[in-house]
Design an enzyme around this catalytic site. Structure first.
Site, PDB file in Angstrom:
ATOM      1  N   LYS A  28       0.828  -1.205   0.000  1.00  0.00           N
ATOM      2  CA  LYS A  28       0.000   0.000   0.000  1.00  0.00           C
ATOM      3  C   LYS A  28       0.868   1.263   0.000  1.00  0.00           C
ATOM      4  O   LYS A  28       0.691   2.149  -0.837  1.00  0.00           O
ATOM      5  CB  LYS A  28      -0.918  -0.026   1.232  1.00  0.00           C
ATOM      6  CG  LYS A  28      -1.890   1.119   1.254  1.00  0.00           C
ATOM      7  CD  LYS A  28      -2.893   0.966   2.375  1.00  0.00           C
ATOM      8  CE  LYS A  28      -3.773  -0.224   2.119  1.00  0.00           C
ATOM      9  NZ  LYS A  28      -4.605  -0.624   3.222  1.00  0.00           N
ATOM     10  N   ARG A  98      -3.568   2.669   8.378  1.00  0.00           N
ATOM     11  CA  ARG A  98      -3.847   1.398   7.700  1.00  0.00           C
ATOM     12  C   ARG A  98      -2.616   0.510   7.655  1.00  0.00           C
ATOM     13  O   ARG A  98      -1.492   0.998   7.617  1.00  0.00           O
ATOM     14  CB  ARG A  98      -4.271   1.643   6.251  1.00  0.00           C
ATOM     15  CG  ARG A  98      -5.530   2.448   6.087  1.00  0.00           C
ATOM     16  CD  ARG A  98      -5.637   2.875   4.633  1.00  0.00           C
ATOM     17  NE  ARG A  98      -6.672   3.843   4.429  1.00  0.00           N
ATOM     18  CZ  ARG A  98      -7.880   3.563   3.958  1.00  0.00           C
ATOM     19  NH1 ARG A  98      -8.184   2.334   3.639  1.00  0.00           N
ATOM     20  NH2 ARG A  98      -8.783   4.495   3.802  1.00  0.00           N
ATOM     21  N   GLY A 107      -7.960  -7.494   4.113  1.00  0.00           N
ATOM     22  CA  GLY A 107      -8.890  -7.578   5.235  1.00  0.00           C
ATOM     23  C   GLY A 107      -8.365  -8.343   6.445  1.00  0.00           C
ATOM     24  O   GLY A 107      -9.081  -8.530   7.416  1.00  0.00           O
ATOM     25  N   MET A 109      -5.712  -7.539   8.383  1.00  0.00           N
ATOM     26  CA  MET A 109      -5.183  -6.701   9.473  1.00  0.00           C
ATOM     27  C   MET A 109      -6.134  -5.525   9.702  1.00  0.00           C
ATOM     28  O   MET A 109      -7.202  -5.468   9.104  1.00  0.00           O
ATOM     29  CB  MET A 109      -3.766  -6.260   9.142  1.00  0.00           C
ATOM     30  CG  MET A 109      -2.775  -7.413   9.235  1.00  0.00           C
ATOM     31  SD  MET A 109      -1.099  -6.893   8.961  1.00  0.00           S
ATOM     32  CE  MET A 109      -1.045  -6.695   7.203  1.00  0.00           C
ATOM     33  N   ARG A 365      -3.213  -1.640  -6.261  1.00  0.00           N
ATOM     34  CA  ARG A 365      -2.333  -2.801  -6.094  1.00  0.00           C
ATOM     35  C   ARG A 365      -2.647  -3.785  -7.211  1.00  0.00           C
ATOM     36  O   ARG A 365      -3.714  -3.698  -7.833  1.00  0.00           O
ATOM     37  CB  ARG A 365      -2.550  -3.469  -4.721  1.00  0.00           C
ATOM     38  CG  ARG A 365      -3.948  -3.988  -4.519  1.00  0.00           C
ATOM     39  CD  ARG A 365      -4.156  -4.526  -3.115  1.00  0.00           C
ATOM     40  NE  ARG A 365      -5.575  -4.764  -2.866  1.00  0.00           N
ATOM     41  CZ  ARG A 365      -6.098  -4.974  -1.681  1.00  0.00           C
ATOM     42  NH1 ARG A 365      -5.345  -4.971  -0.614  1.00  0.00           N
ATOM     43  NH2 ARG A 365      -7.384  -5.197  -1.548  1.00  0.00           N
ATOM     44  N   HIS A 483     -14.315  -8.440   0.976  1.00  0.00           N
ATOM     45  CA  HIS A 483     -13.080  -9.160   1.326  1.00  0.00           C
ATOM     46  C   HIS A 483     -13.180 -10.647   1.064  1.00  0.00           C
ATOM     47  O   HIS A 483     -12.275 -11.262   0.535  1.00  0.00           O
ATOM     48  CB  HIS A 483     -12.749  -8.931   2.809  1.00  0.00           C
ATOM     49  CG  HIS A 483     -12.072  -7.631   3.030  1.00  0.00           C
ATOM     50  ND1 HIS A 483     -12.358  -6.826   4.101  1.00  0.00           N
ATOM     51  CD2 HIS A 483     -11.143  -6.990   2.309  1.00  0.00           C
ATOM     52  CE1 HIS A 483     -11.614  -5.736   4.014  1.00  0.00           C
ATOM     53  NE2 HIS A 483     -10.876  -5.813   2.952  1.00  0.00           N
ATOM     54  N   SER A 794      16.245 -41.756  -8.094  1.00  0.00           N
ATOM     55  CA  SER A 794      15.006 -40.992  -7.928  1.00  0.00           C
ATOM     56  C   SER A 794      14.855 -40.723  -6.432  1.00  0.00           C
ATOM     57  O   SER A 794      14.817 -41.667  -5.631  1.00  0.00           O
ATOM     58  CB  SER A 794      13.819 -41.784  -8.464  1.00  0.00           C
ATOM     59  OG  SER A 794      12.647 -41.040  -8.274  1.00  0.00           O
ATOM     60  N   CYS A 861      10.486 -38.356  -6.880  1.00  0.00           N
ATOM     61  CA  CYS A 861       9.154 -38.943  -7.048  1.00  0.00           C
ATOM     62  C   CYS A 861       8.343 -38.881  -5.757  1.00  0.00           C
ATOM     63  O   CYS A 861       7.237 -39.407  -5.692  1.00  0.00           O
ATOM     64  CB  CYS A 861       9.238 -40.365  -7.571  1.00  0.00           C
ATOM     65  SG  CYS A 861      10.096 -41.490  -6.470  1.00  0.00           S
ATOM     66  N   TYR A 881      14.430 -34.397 -13.882  1.00  0.00           N
ATOM     67  CA  TYR A 881      12.963 -34.328 -13.929  1.00  0.00           C
ATOM     68  C   TYR A 881      12.354 -34.367 -12.533  1.00  0.00           C
ATOM     69  O   TYR A 881      13.014 -34.755 -11.562  1.00  0.00           O
ATOM     70  CB  TYR A 881      12.388 -35.478 -14.780  1.00  0.00           C
ATOM     71  CG  TYR A 881      12.578 -36.843 -14.154  1.00  0.00           C
ATOM     72  CD1 TYR A 881      11.657 -37.358 -13.232  1.00  0.00           C
ATOM     73  CD2 TYR A 881      13.696 -37.622 -14.468  1.00  0.00           C
ATOM     74  CE1 TYR A 881      11.847 -38.589 -12.640  1.00  0.00           C
ATOM     75  CE2 TYR A 881      13.895 -38.854 -13.878  1.00  0.00           C
ATOM     76  CZ  TYR A 881      12.964 -39.337 -12.966  1.00  0.00           C
ATOM     77  OH  TYR A 881      13.150 -40.550 -12.371  1.00  0.00           O
TER      78      TYR A 881
HETATM   79  C1  PEP Z   1       8.968 -41.765  -1.228  1.00  0.00           C
HETATM   80  O1  PEP Z   1       9.303 -42.342  -0.202  1.00  0.00           O
HETATM   81  O2  PEP Z   1       9.130 -40.557  -1.423  1.00  0.00           O
HETATM   82  C2  PEP Z   1       8.286 -42.511  -2.293  1.00  0.00           C
HETATM   83  C3  PEP Z   1       7.968 -41.928  -3.438  1.00  0.00           C
HETATM   84  O3  PEP Z   1       7.932 -43.783  -2.050  1.00  0.00           O
HETATM   85  P1  PEP Z   1       6.620 -44.180  -1.201  1.00  0.00           P
HETATM   86  O4  PEP Z   1       5.810 -42.936  -1.021  1.00  0.00           O
HETATM   87  O5  PEP Z   1       5.927 -45.205  -2.005  1.00  0.00           O
HETATM   88  O6  PEP Z   1       7.217 -44.701   0.056  1.00  0.00           O
END
Ligand code: PEP
Ligand code: MG
Length: 905
Positions: A28, A98, A107, A109, A365, A483, A794, A861, A881
């Site tokens: 602000k 304000r 909204g 604060m 804003r 709000h 992974s 993963c 990845y």
């Molecule tokens: C993990 O441990 O991050 C994983 C992907 O394997 P799981 O969740 O199957 O234990």
């Protein structure tokens, strides 16, 4: 003067700060300074920095030395520019105080308006304005706000539900109106208001034990302190938690000359957006109220008027627009909003006041918007050459994509349902759930994983947690800029506001609509895109592929370096993920074929494997199981044709597959033709005290190599068959829960043997990758060794977080909130990667692994693969990845692109 500058003045056409100083002046304060410098009509004022707030808290809520002098000096400047004097009996200046954090917390604060009205100044202001009604109206508002914000909330007084001073004063106001038969606040006469102010002051002493202060300077410092304290108010803390805003930032305080929208019919106040924040439509959009103060619009107490003719809706079509009522001012405002959007090259949310026919800008804003609006605005501005591709990519928050993929009411089933009420479409999408009337009930329902629609009389930021928990929101009062509408929109919630004809009885937990009574627990459906309410459960469907979304995502992918795969274990999920843009499967959990639909037969075979008493019996059972594994593996690789699929070998401890109840055990005994006793004994022998760290993952393969062998064979045979059918399968074999390269070597012997056998059987060459999960700190520490055998890593960050913290991922429900509430840890590390600890292990793992094999393929993963902040970390760490659930694939794609763009900025 101190060396640190704590107060920044703005006024006239100059300012000490500017728009880039949000961290110091809050959004602000920074933007007010910028607007001033752009020559826009902004009432003069000054901003106390966020650093001062941090100091104030560090200093046990004492103002830093010299703050007073700096405030006084800036106040003098304000007085000279505005031509009035604060606390003066003849020509009094009034102020507002304000809050304003770095990132907007609408909204959440506190604000105090009309500061400086007291016995010394009231008569002077009456003389000056010739409008005693206005002065007493402002005074009663000040008493109400001040007693609530400064004397109650900031003092930590915690009244019982419905007993707070604001509610009590509101009650007095209602009583007067009822007694006199008034419909609106504007019907109150000067005498009524004088009486009301006296009654308010008496009640303030009764309830809070102290008189409302009759001194302008005391009011000013009380208000500054209260705004600072509101940084740590309940709803601000909740909002910060949800939005991941650090507690350490603090709020700035902007003190500004008051201008009044409640001086009569030539005065007004309003809130507007340079484009529609719900849809992104490029039309100036907003709401205003004649003879009112800003709080009346945002608090949603009255349904406001439309800003112009082009954006009228069903609810406000009969109300006059500003465009017609005050055409000259509307033109000026329209030019300002265009100028602001051009200057900031983004949609602006602005607040304005018209005082006796003069327009004043109170705030601008970057406006909060739904995911759909964010996408539409980004693409529109890109096509018009207003922003470049990178900016467009940065304009949509990754989590907002979630909304675009969210369900809407199925139009077919909706067309047959009965509309019971209509309101303003404040947040799009569809919602179906049981109705509840309190934020607490919504939170409790969410904990039970039940979908609810929270119904409230008017939108109130105190409900923030309930709003978050509810699937949909429905309010009787309020406009599109209230709000709650703003906040709901920011979260992509389905939301309908200003829905008249709702007669809510909070005590009885009922609502009467068109004469019919509904009670808590009844099912409603909301169409947040049209503002329609139904009293039945309507089917929902996924929003169909929006061509703008597809185009946007193709731009996103241009800037992405990180690959995005998915965690999927069925052909259906795999297909879904491909449609969302997945470039492979990063985690196919073999055990998932033993849960859920179509799992009965394979599960029966697995149970037979587990309950076998000898190797021979087990081998026979495994032979029966293998075709089932092959079938699902093959189906998924077929869908993923040409894309890699990482198969993770059986991971959970075996006892998970043995039924626990006697009833189920008897069934199983019959099915397998063995005694109940046998099942019991085997179940007991498999029982472990701490199965998460027990006989699971690769440890099963070490003990039962034949189980590993069966899985390898199923995968290789499926691959060979697909190759013969003309497909291009790309299997990757992944060993879970490893701690040593020797485990990998042990299992690799089996892999090599089976691979050679299958190649021979089919007479073809099968390529594949062999790798491991890194999910135990030891493996990360020994990554250089692991990479001697593994061709890819992974990171299983679910287990890696569990093992790093020593927090059981299955049992955190019991204590996580206590850890968060006591600020022992700042966030749930299972949701967002703890970069400073788990992240360190990952960095070590990557370094170690790539020291041994510079080409080592590396991904993640764990659940973190779909969390935007964690994706950014993975990009920076140099992974190849991330892999996440199908619905999160677009989120990860966008987060990865944004990480790359940020890096090159
Ligand atoms: C993990 O441990 O991050 C994983 C992907 O394997 P799981 O969740 O199957 O234990
Ligand atoms: Mg794991």
């Amino acid at each position: 003067m101190s060396e640190i500058k704590r107060v920044y003045f703005f006024g006239g056409k100059t300012a000490e700060g500017n728009g880039s100083m949000k961290n110091l002046l809050g959004g602000k304060g920074a933007n007010l300074a910028e607007m001033c410098s752009l020559g826009m009509p902004v009432p003069a004022g000054f901003t106390i920095t966020t650093e001062t707030c941090v100091e104030y808290y560090k200093n046990n809520m004492q103002y830093p030395a010299n703050l007073k002098e700096e405030v006084e000096a800036s106040l003098k400047n304000v007085e000279s520019i505005m031509g009035m004097k604060y606390g003066d009996a003849e020509n009094p200046l009034l102020l507002s105080s304000r809050s304003g954090a770095r990132s907007s917390m609408p909204g959440m604060m506190e604000t105090v308006l009309n500061i400086g009205l007291c016995s010394d100044t009231i008569q002077g202001l009456i003389k000056k304005t010739g409008n005693p009604r206005f002065v007493y109206d402002a005074y009663r508002r000040l008493i109400m706000m001040y007693s609530d914000v400064v004397m109650e909330k900031a003092e930590g007084v915690d009244p019982k539900e419905g007993k707070g001073i604001r509610v009590q004063l509101d009650h007095i106001l209602h009583q007067v109106k009822e007694k006199k038969g008034y419909k609106s606040d504007t019907d109150l006469s000067t005498e009524d208001l004088i009486e009301l102010c006296d009654a308010f002051k008496v009640r303030v002493i009764e309830v809070l034990g102290n008189p409302f202060p009759d001194n302008a300077l005391e009011q000013l410092w009380g208000s500054i302190g209260a705004v600072l304290k509101s940084w740590n108010g309940k709803r601000a803390i909740s909002y910060r938690r949800i939005e991941n805003i650090p507690d350490e930032w603090g709020t700035a305080v902007t003190v500004q000359a008051m201008v009044f929208g409640n001086m009569g019919d030539n005065s007004a106040t309003g809130v507007a957006f340079s484009r529609n924040p719900a849809t992104g439509e490029n039309k100036f959009y907003g709401e205003w109220l004649v003879n009112a103060q800003g709080e009346d619009v945002v608090a949603g107490i009255r349904t406001p008027n439309p800003l112009n003719e082009a954006t009228k809706n069903n609810q406000n079509k009969s109300l006059p627009s500003l465009e017609i009522a005050m055409p000259v001012i509307y033109k000026e405002l329209d030019a300002i909003q265009k100028g602001l959007e051009d200057h900031f090259t983004d949609m602006q949310d602005i607040e304005f006041t018209i005082q006796n026919g003069k327009l004043w800008m109170l705030q601008c804003r970057v406006g909060k918007r739904t995911g759909l609006a964010a996408l539409n605005m980004a693409m529109d501005m890109l096509h018009k050459g207003r922003i470049d591709e990178k900016t467009a990519v940065m304009r949509v928050a990754p989590v907002q994509l979630d909304e675009l993929l969210h369900p809407i009411l199925d139009p077919k089933s909706e067309s047959k349902a009965n509309v019971i009420a209509k309101g303003l479409p404040a947040g799009p999408g569809g919602s179906v759930g049981r109705i509840v009337f309190t934020a607490e009930a919504a939170v409790a329902a969410a904990e039970r994983k039940e979908k609810v629609i929270l119904i409230r009389e008017e939108t109130n930021p105190e409900d923030v947690e309930g709003m978050r928990a509810a699937d949909g929101l429905l309010t009787a009062r309020g406009g599109m800029t209230s709000h709650a509408a703003l906040v709901a929109r920011g979260w992509g919630k389905c939301c309908i506001v200003g829905c008249d004809n709702l007669n809510i009885n909070l005590k009885a937990k009922t609502i009467i609509i068109k004469g019919k009574t509904y009670k808590e627990g009844d099912i409603f459906s909301l169409n947040g895109s049209k503002g329609l309410v139904y009293d039945s459960a309507i089917e929902t469907m996924d929003a169909s592929e929006n061509p703008r979304f597809v185009e946007y995502m193709s731009i996103v992918d241009k800037y992405r370096v990180l690959g995005v795969r998915t965690n999927a274990d069925t052909p259906e999920d795999a297909l879904n993920a491909i449609n969302f843009g997945a470039e492979g499967i990063g985690l196919f959990r073999i055990e998932h074929m033993f849960y859920g639909i179509n799992s009965e037969q394979p599960l029966a075979k697995l149970r037979k494997v587990i309950l076998s008493k000898s190797l021979e019996e087990r081998m026979t059972a495994l032979t029966e199981l293998e075709p089932f594994i092959k079938q699902t593996v093959k189906g998924t690789m077929k869908v993923m044709n040409g894309k890699p699929v990482t198969f993770r070998l059986l991971d959970p401890p075996l006892h998970e597959f043995v039924p626990q109840s006697d009833e189920k055990r008897i069934e199983l005994a019959k099915e397998l033709n063995i005694s109940l006793e046998d099942i019991r004994t085997r179940g007991e022998s498999l029982h472990e005290i701490n199965p998460m760290m027990g006989h699971r993952g690769v440890r099963l393969g070490i003990t039962y190599p034949e189980i590993t062998e069966t899985q390898f064979r199923a995968i290789f045979e499926a691959t060979a068959e697909l190759m013969q059918e003309g497909f291009e399968p790309q299997p990757e074999l992944m060993i879970p829960v490893t701690i040593s390269v020797k485990e990998l070597d042990n299992q690799k012997v089996i892999c090599d043997r089976v691979h050679a056998q299958v190649e021979k059987k089919f007479g073809i060459k099968i390529s594949y990758l062999y790798g491991t999960m890194i999910e135990i700190p030891r493996a990360a520490l020994l990554a250089d060794e692991m990479a001697q055998t593994a061709q890819f890593f992974s990171f299983g960050t679910n287990d890696l977080t569990q093992m790093t913290y020593g927090f059981s991922r299955d049992d955190i429900g019991g204590f996580m909130n206590d850890y968060l509430n006591n600020k022992i840890i700042p966030f749930d590390p299972f949701q967002s990667l703890d970069q400073s600890t788990v992240g360190k292990l990952i960095e070590m793992g990557i370094k170690g692994g790539r020291n041994t094999n510079s080409k080592l393929k590396i991904g993640i993963c764990g659940e973190h693969g779909g969390d935007p902040a964690s994706v950014e970390f993975c990009h920076k760490a140099g992974m190849n990845y991330v892999s996440c659930s199908p619905f999160r694939v677009p989120i990860a794609r966008l987060a990865a692109a944004q990480a790359a763009i940020k890096e090159y900025k």
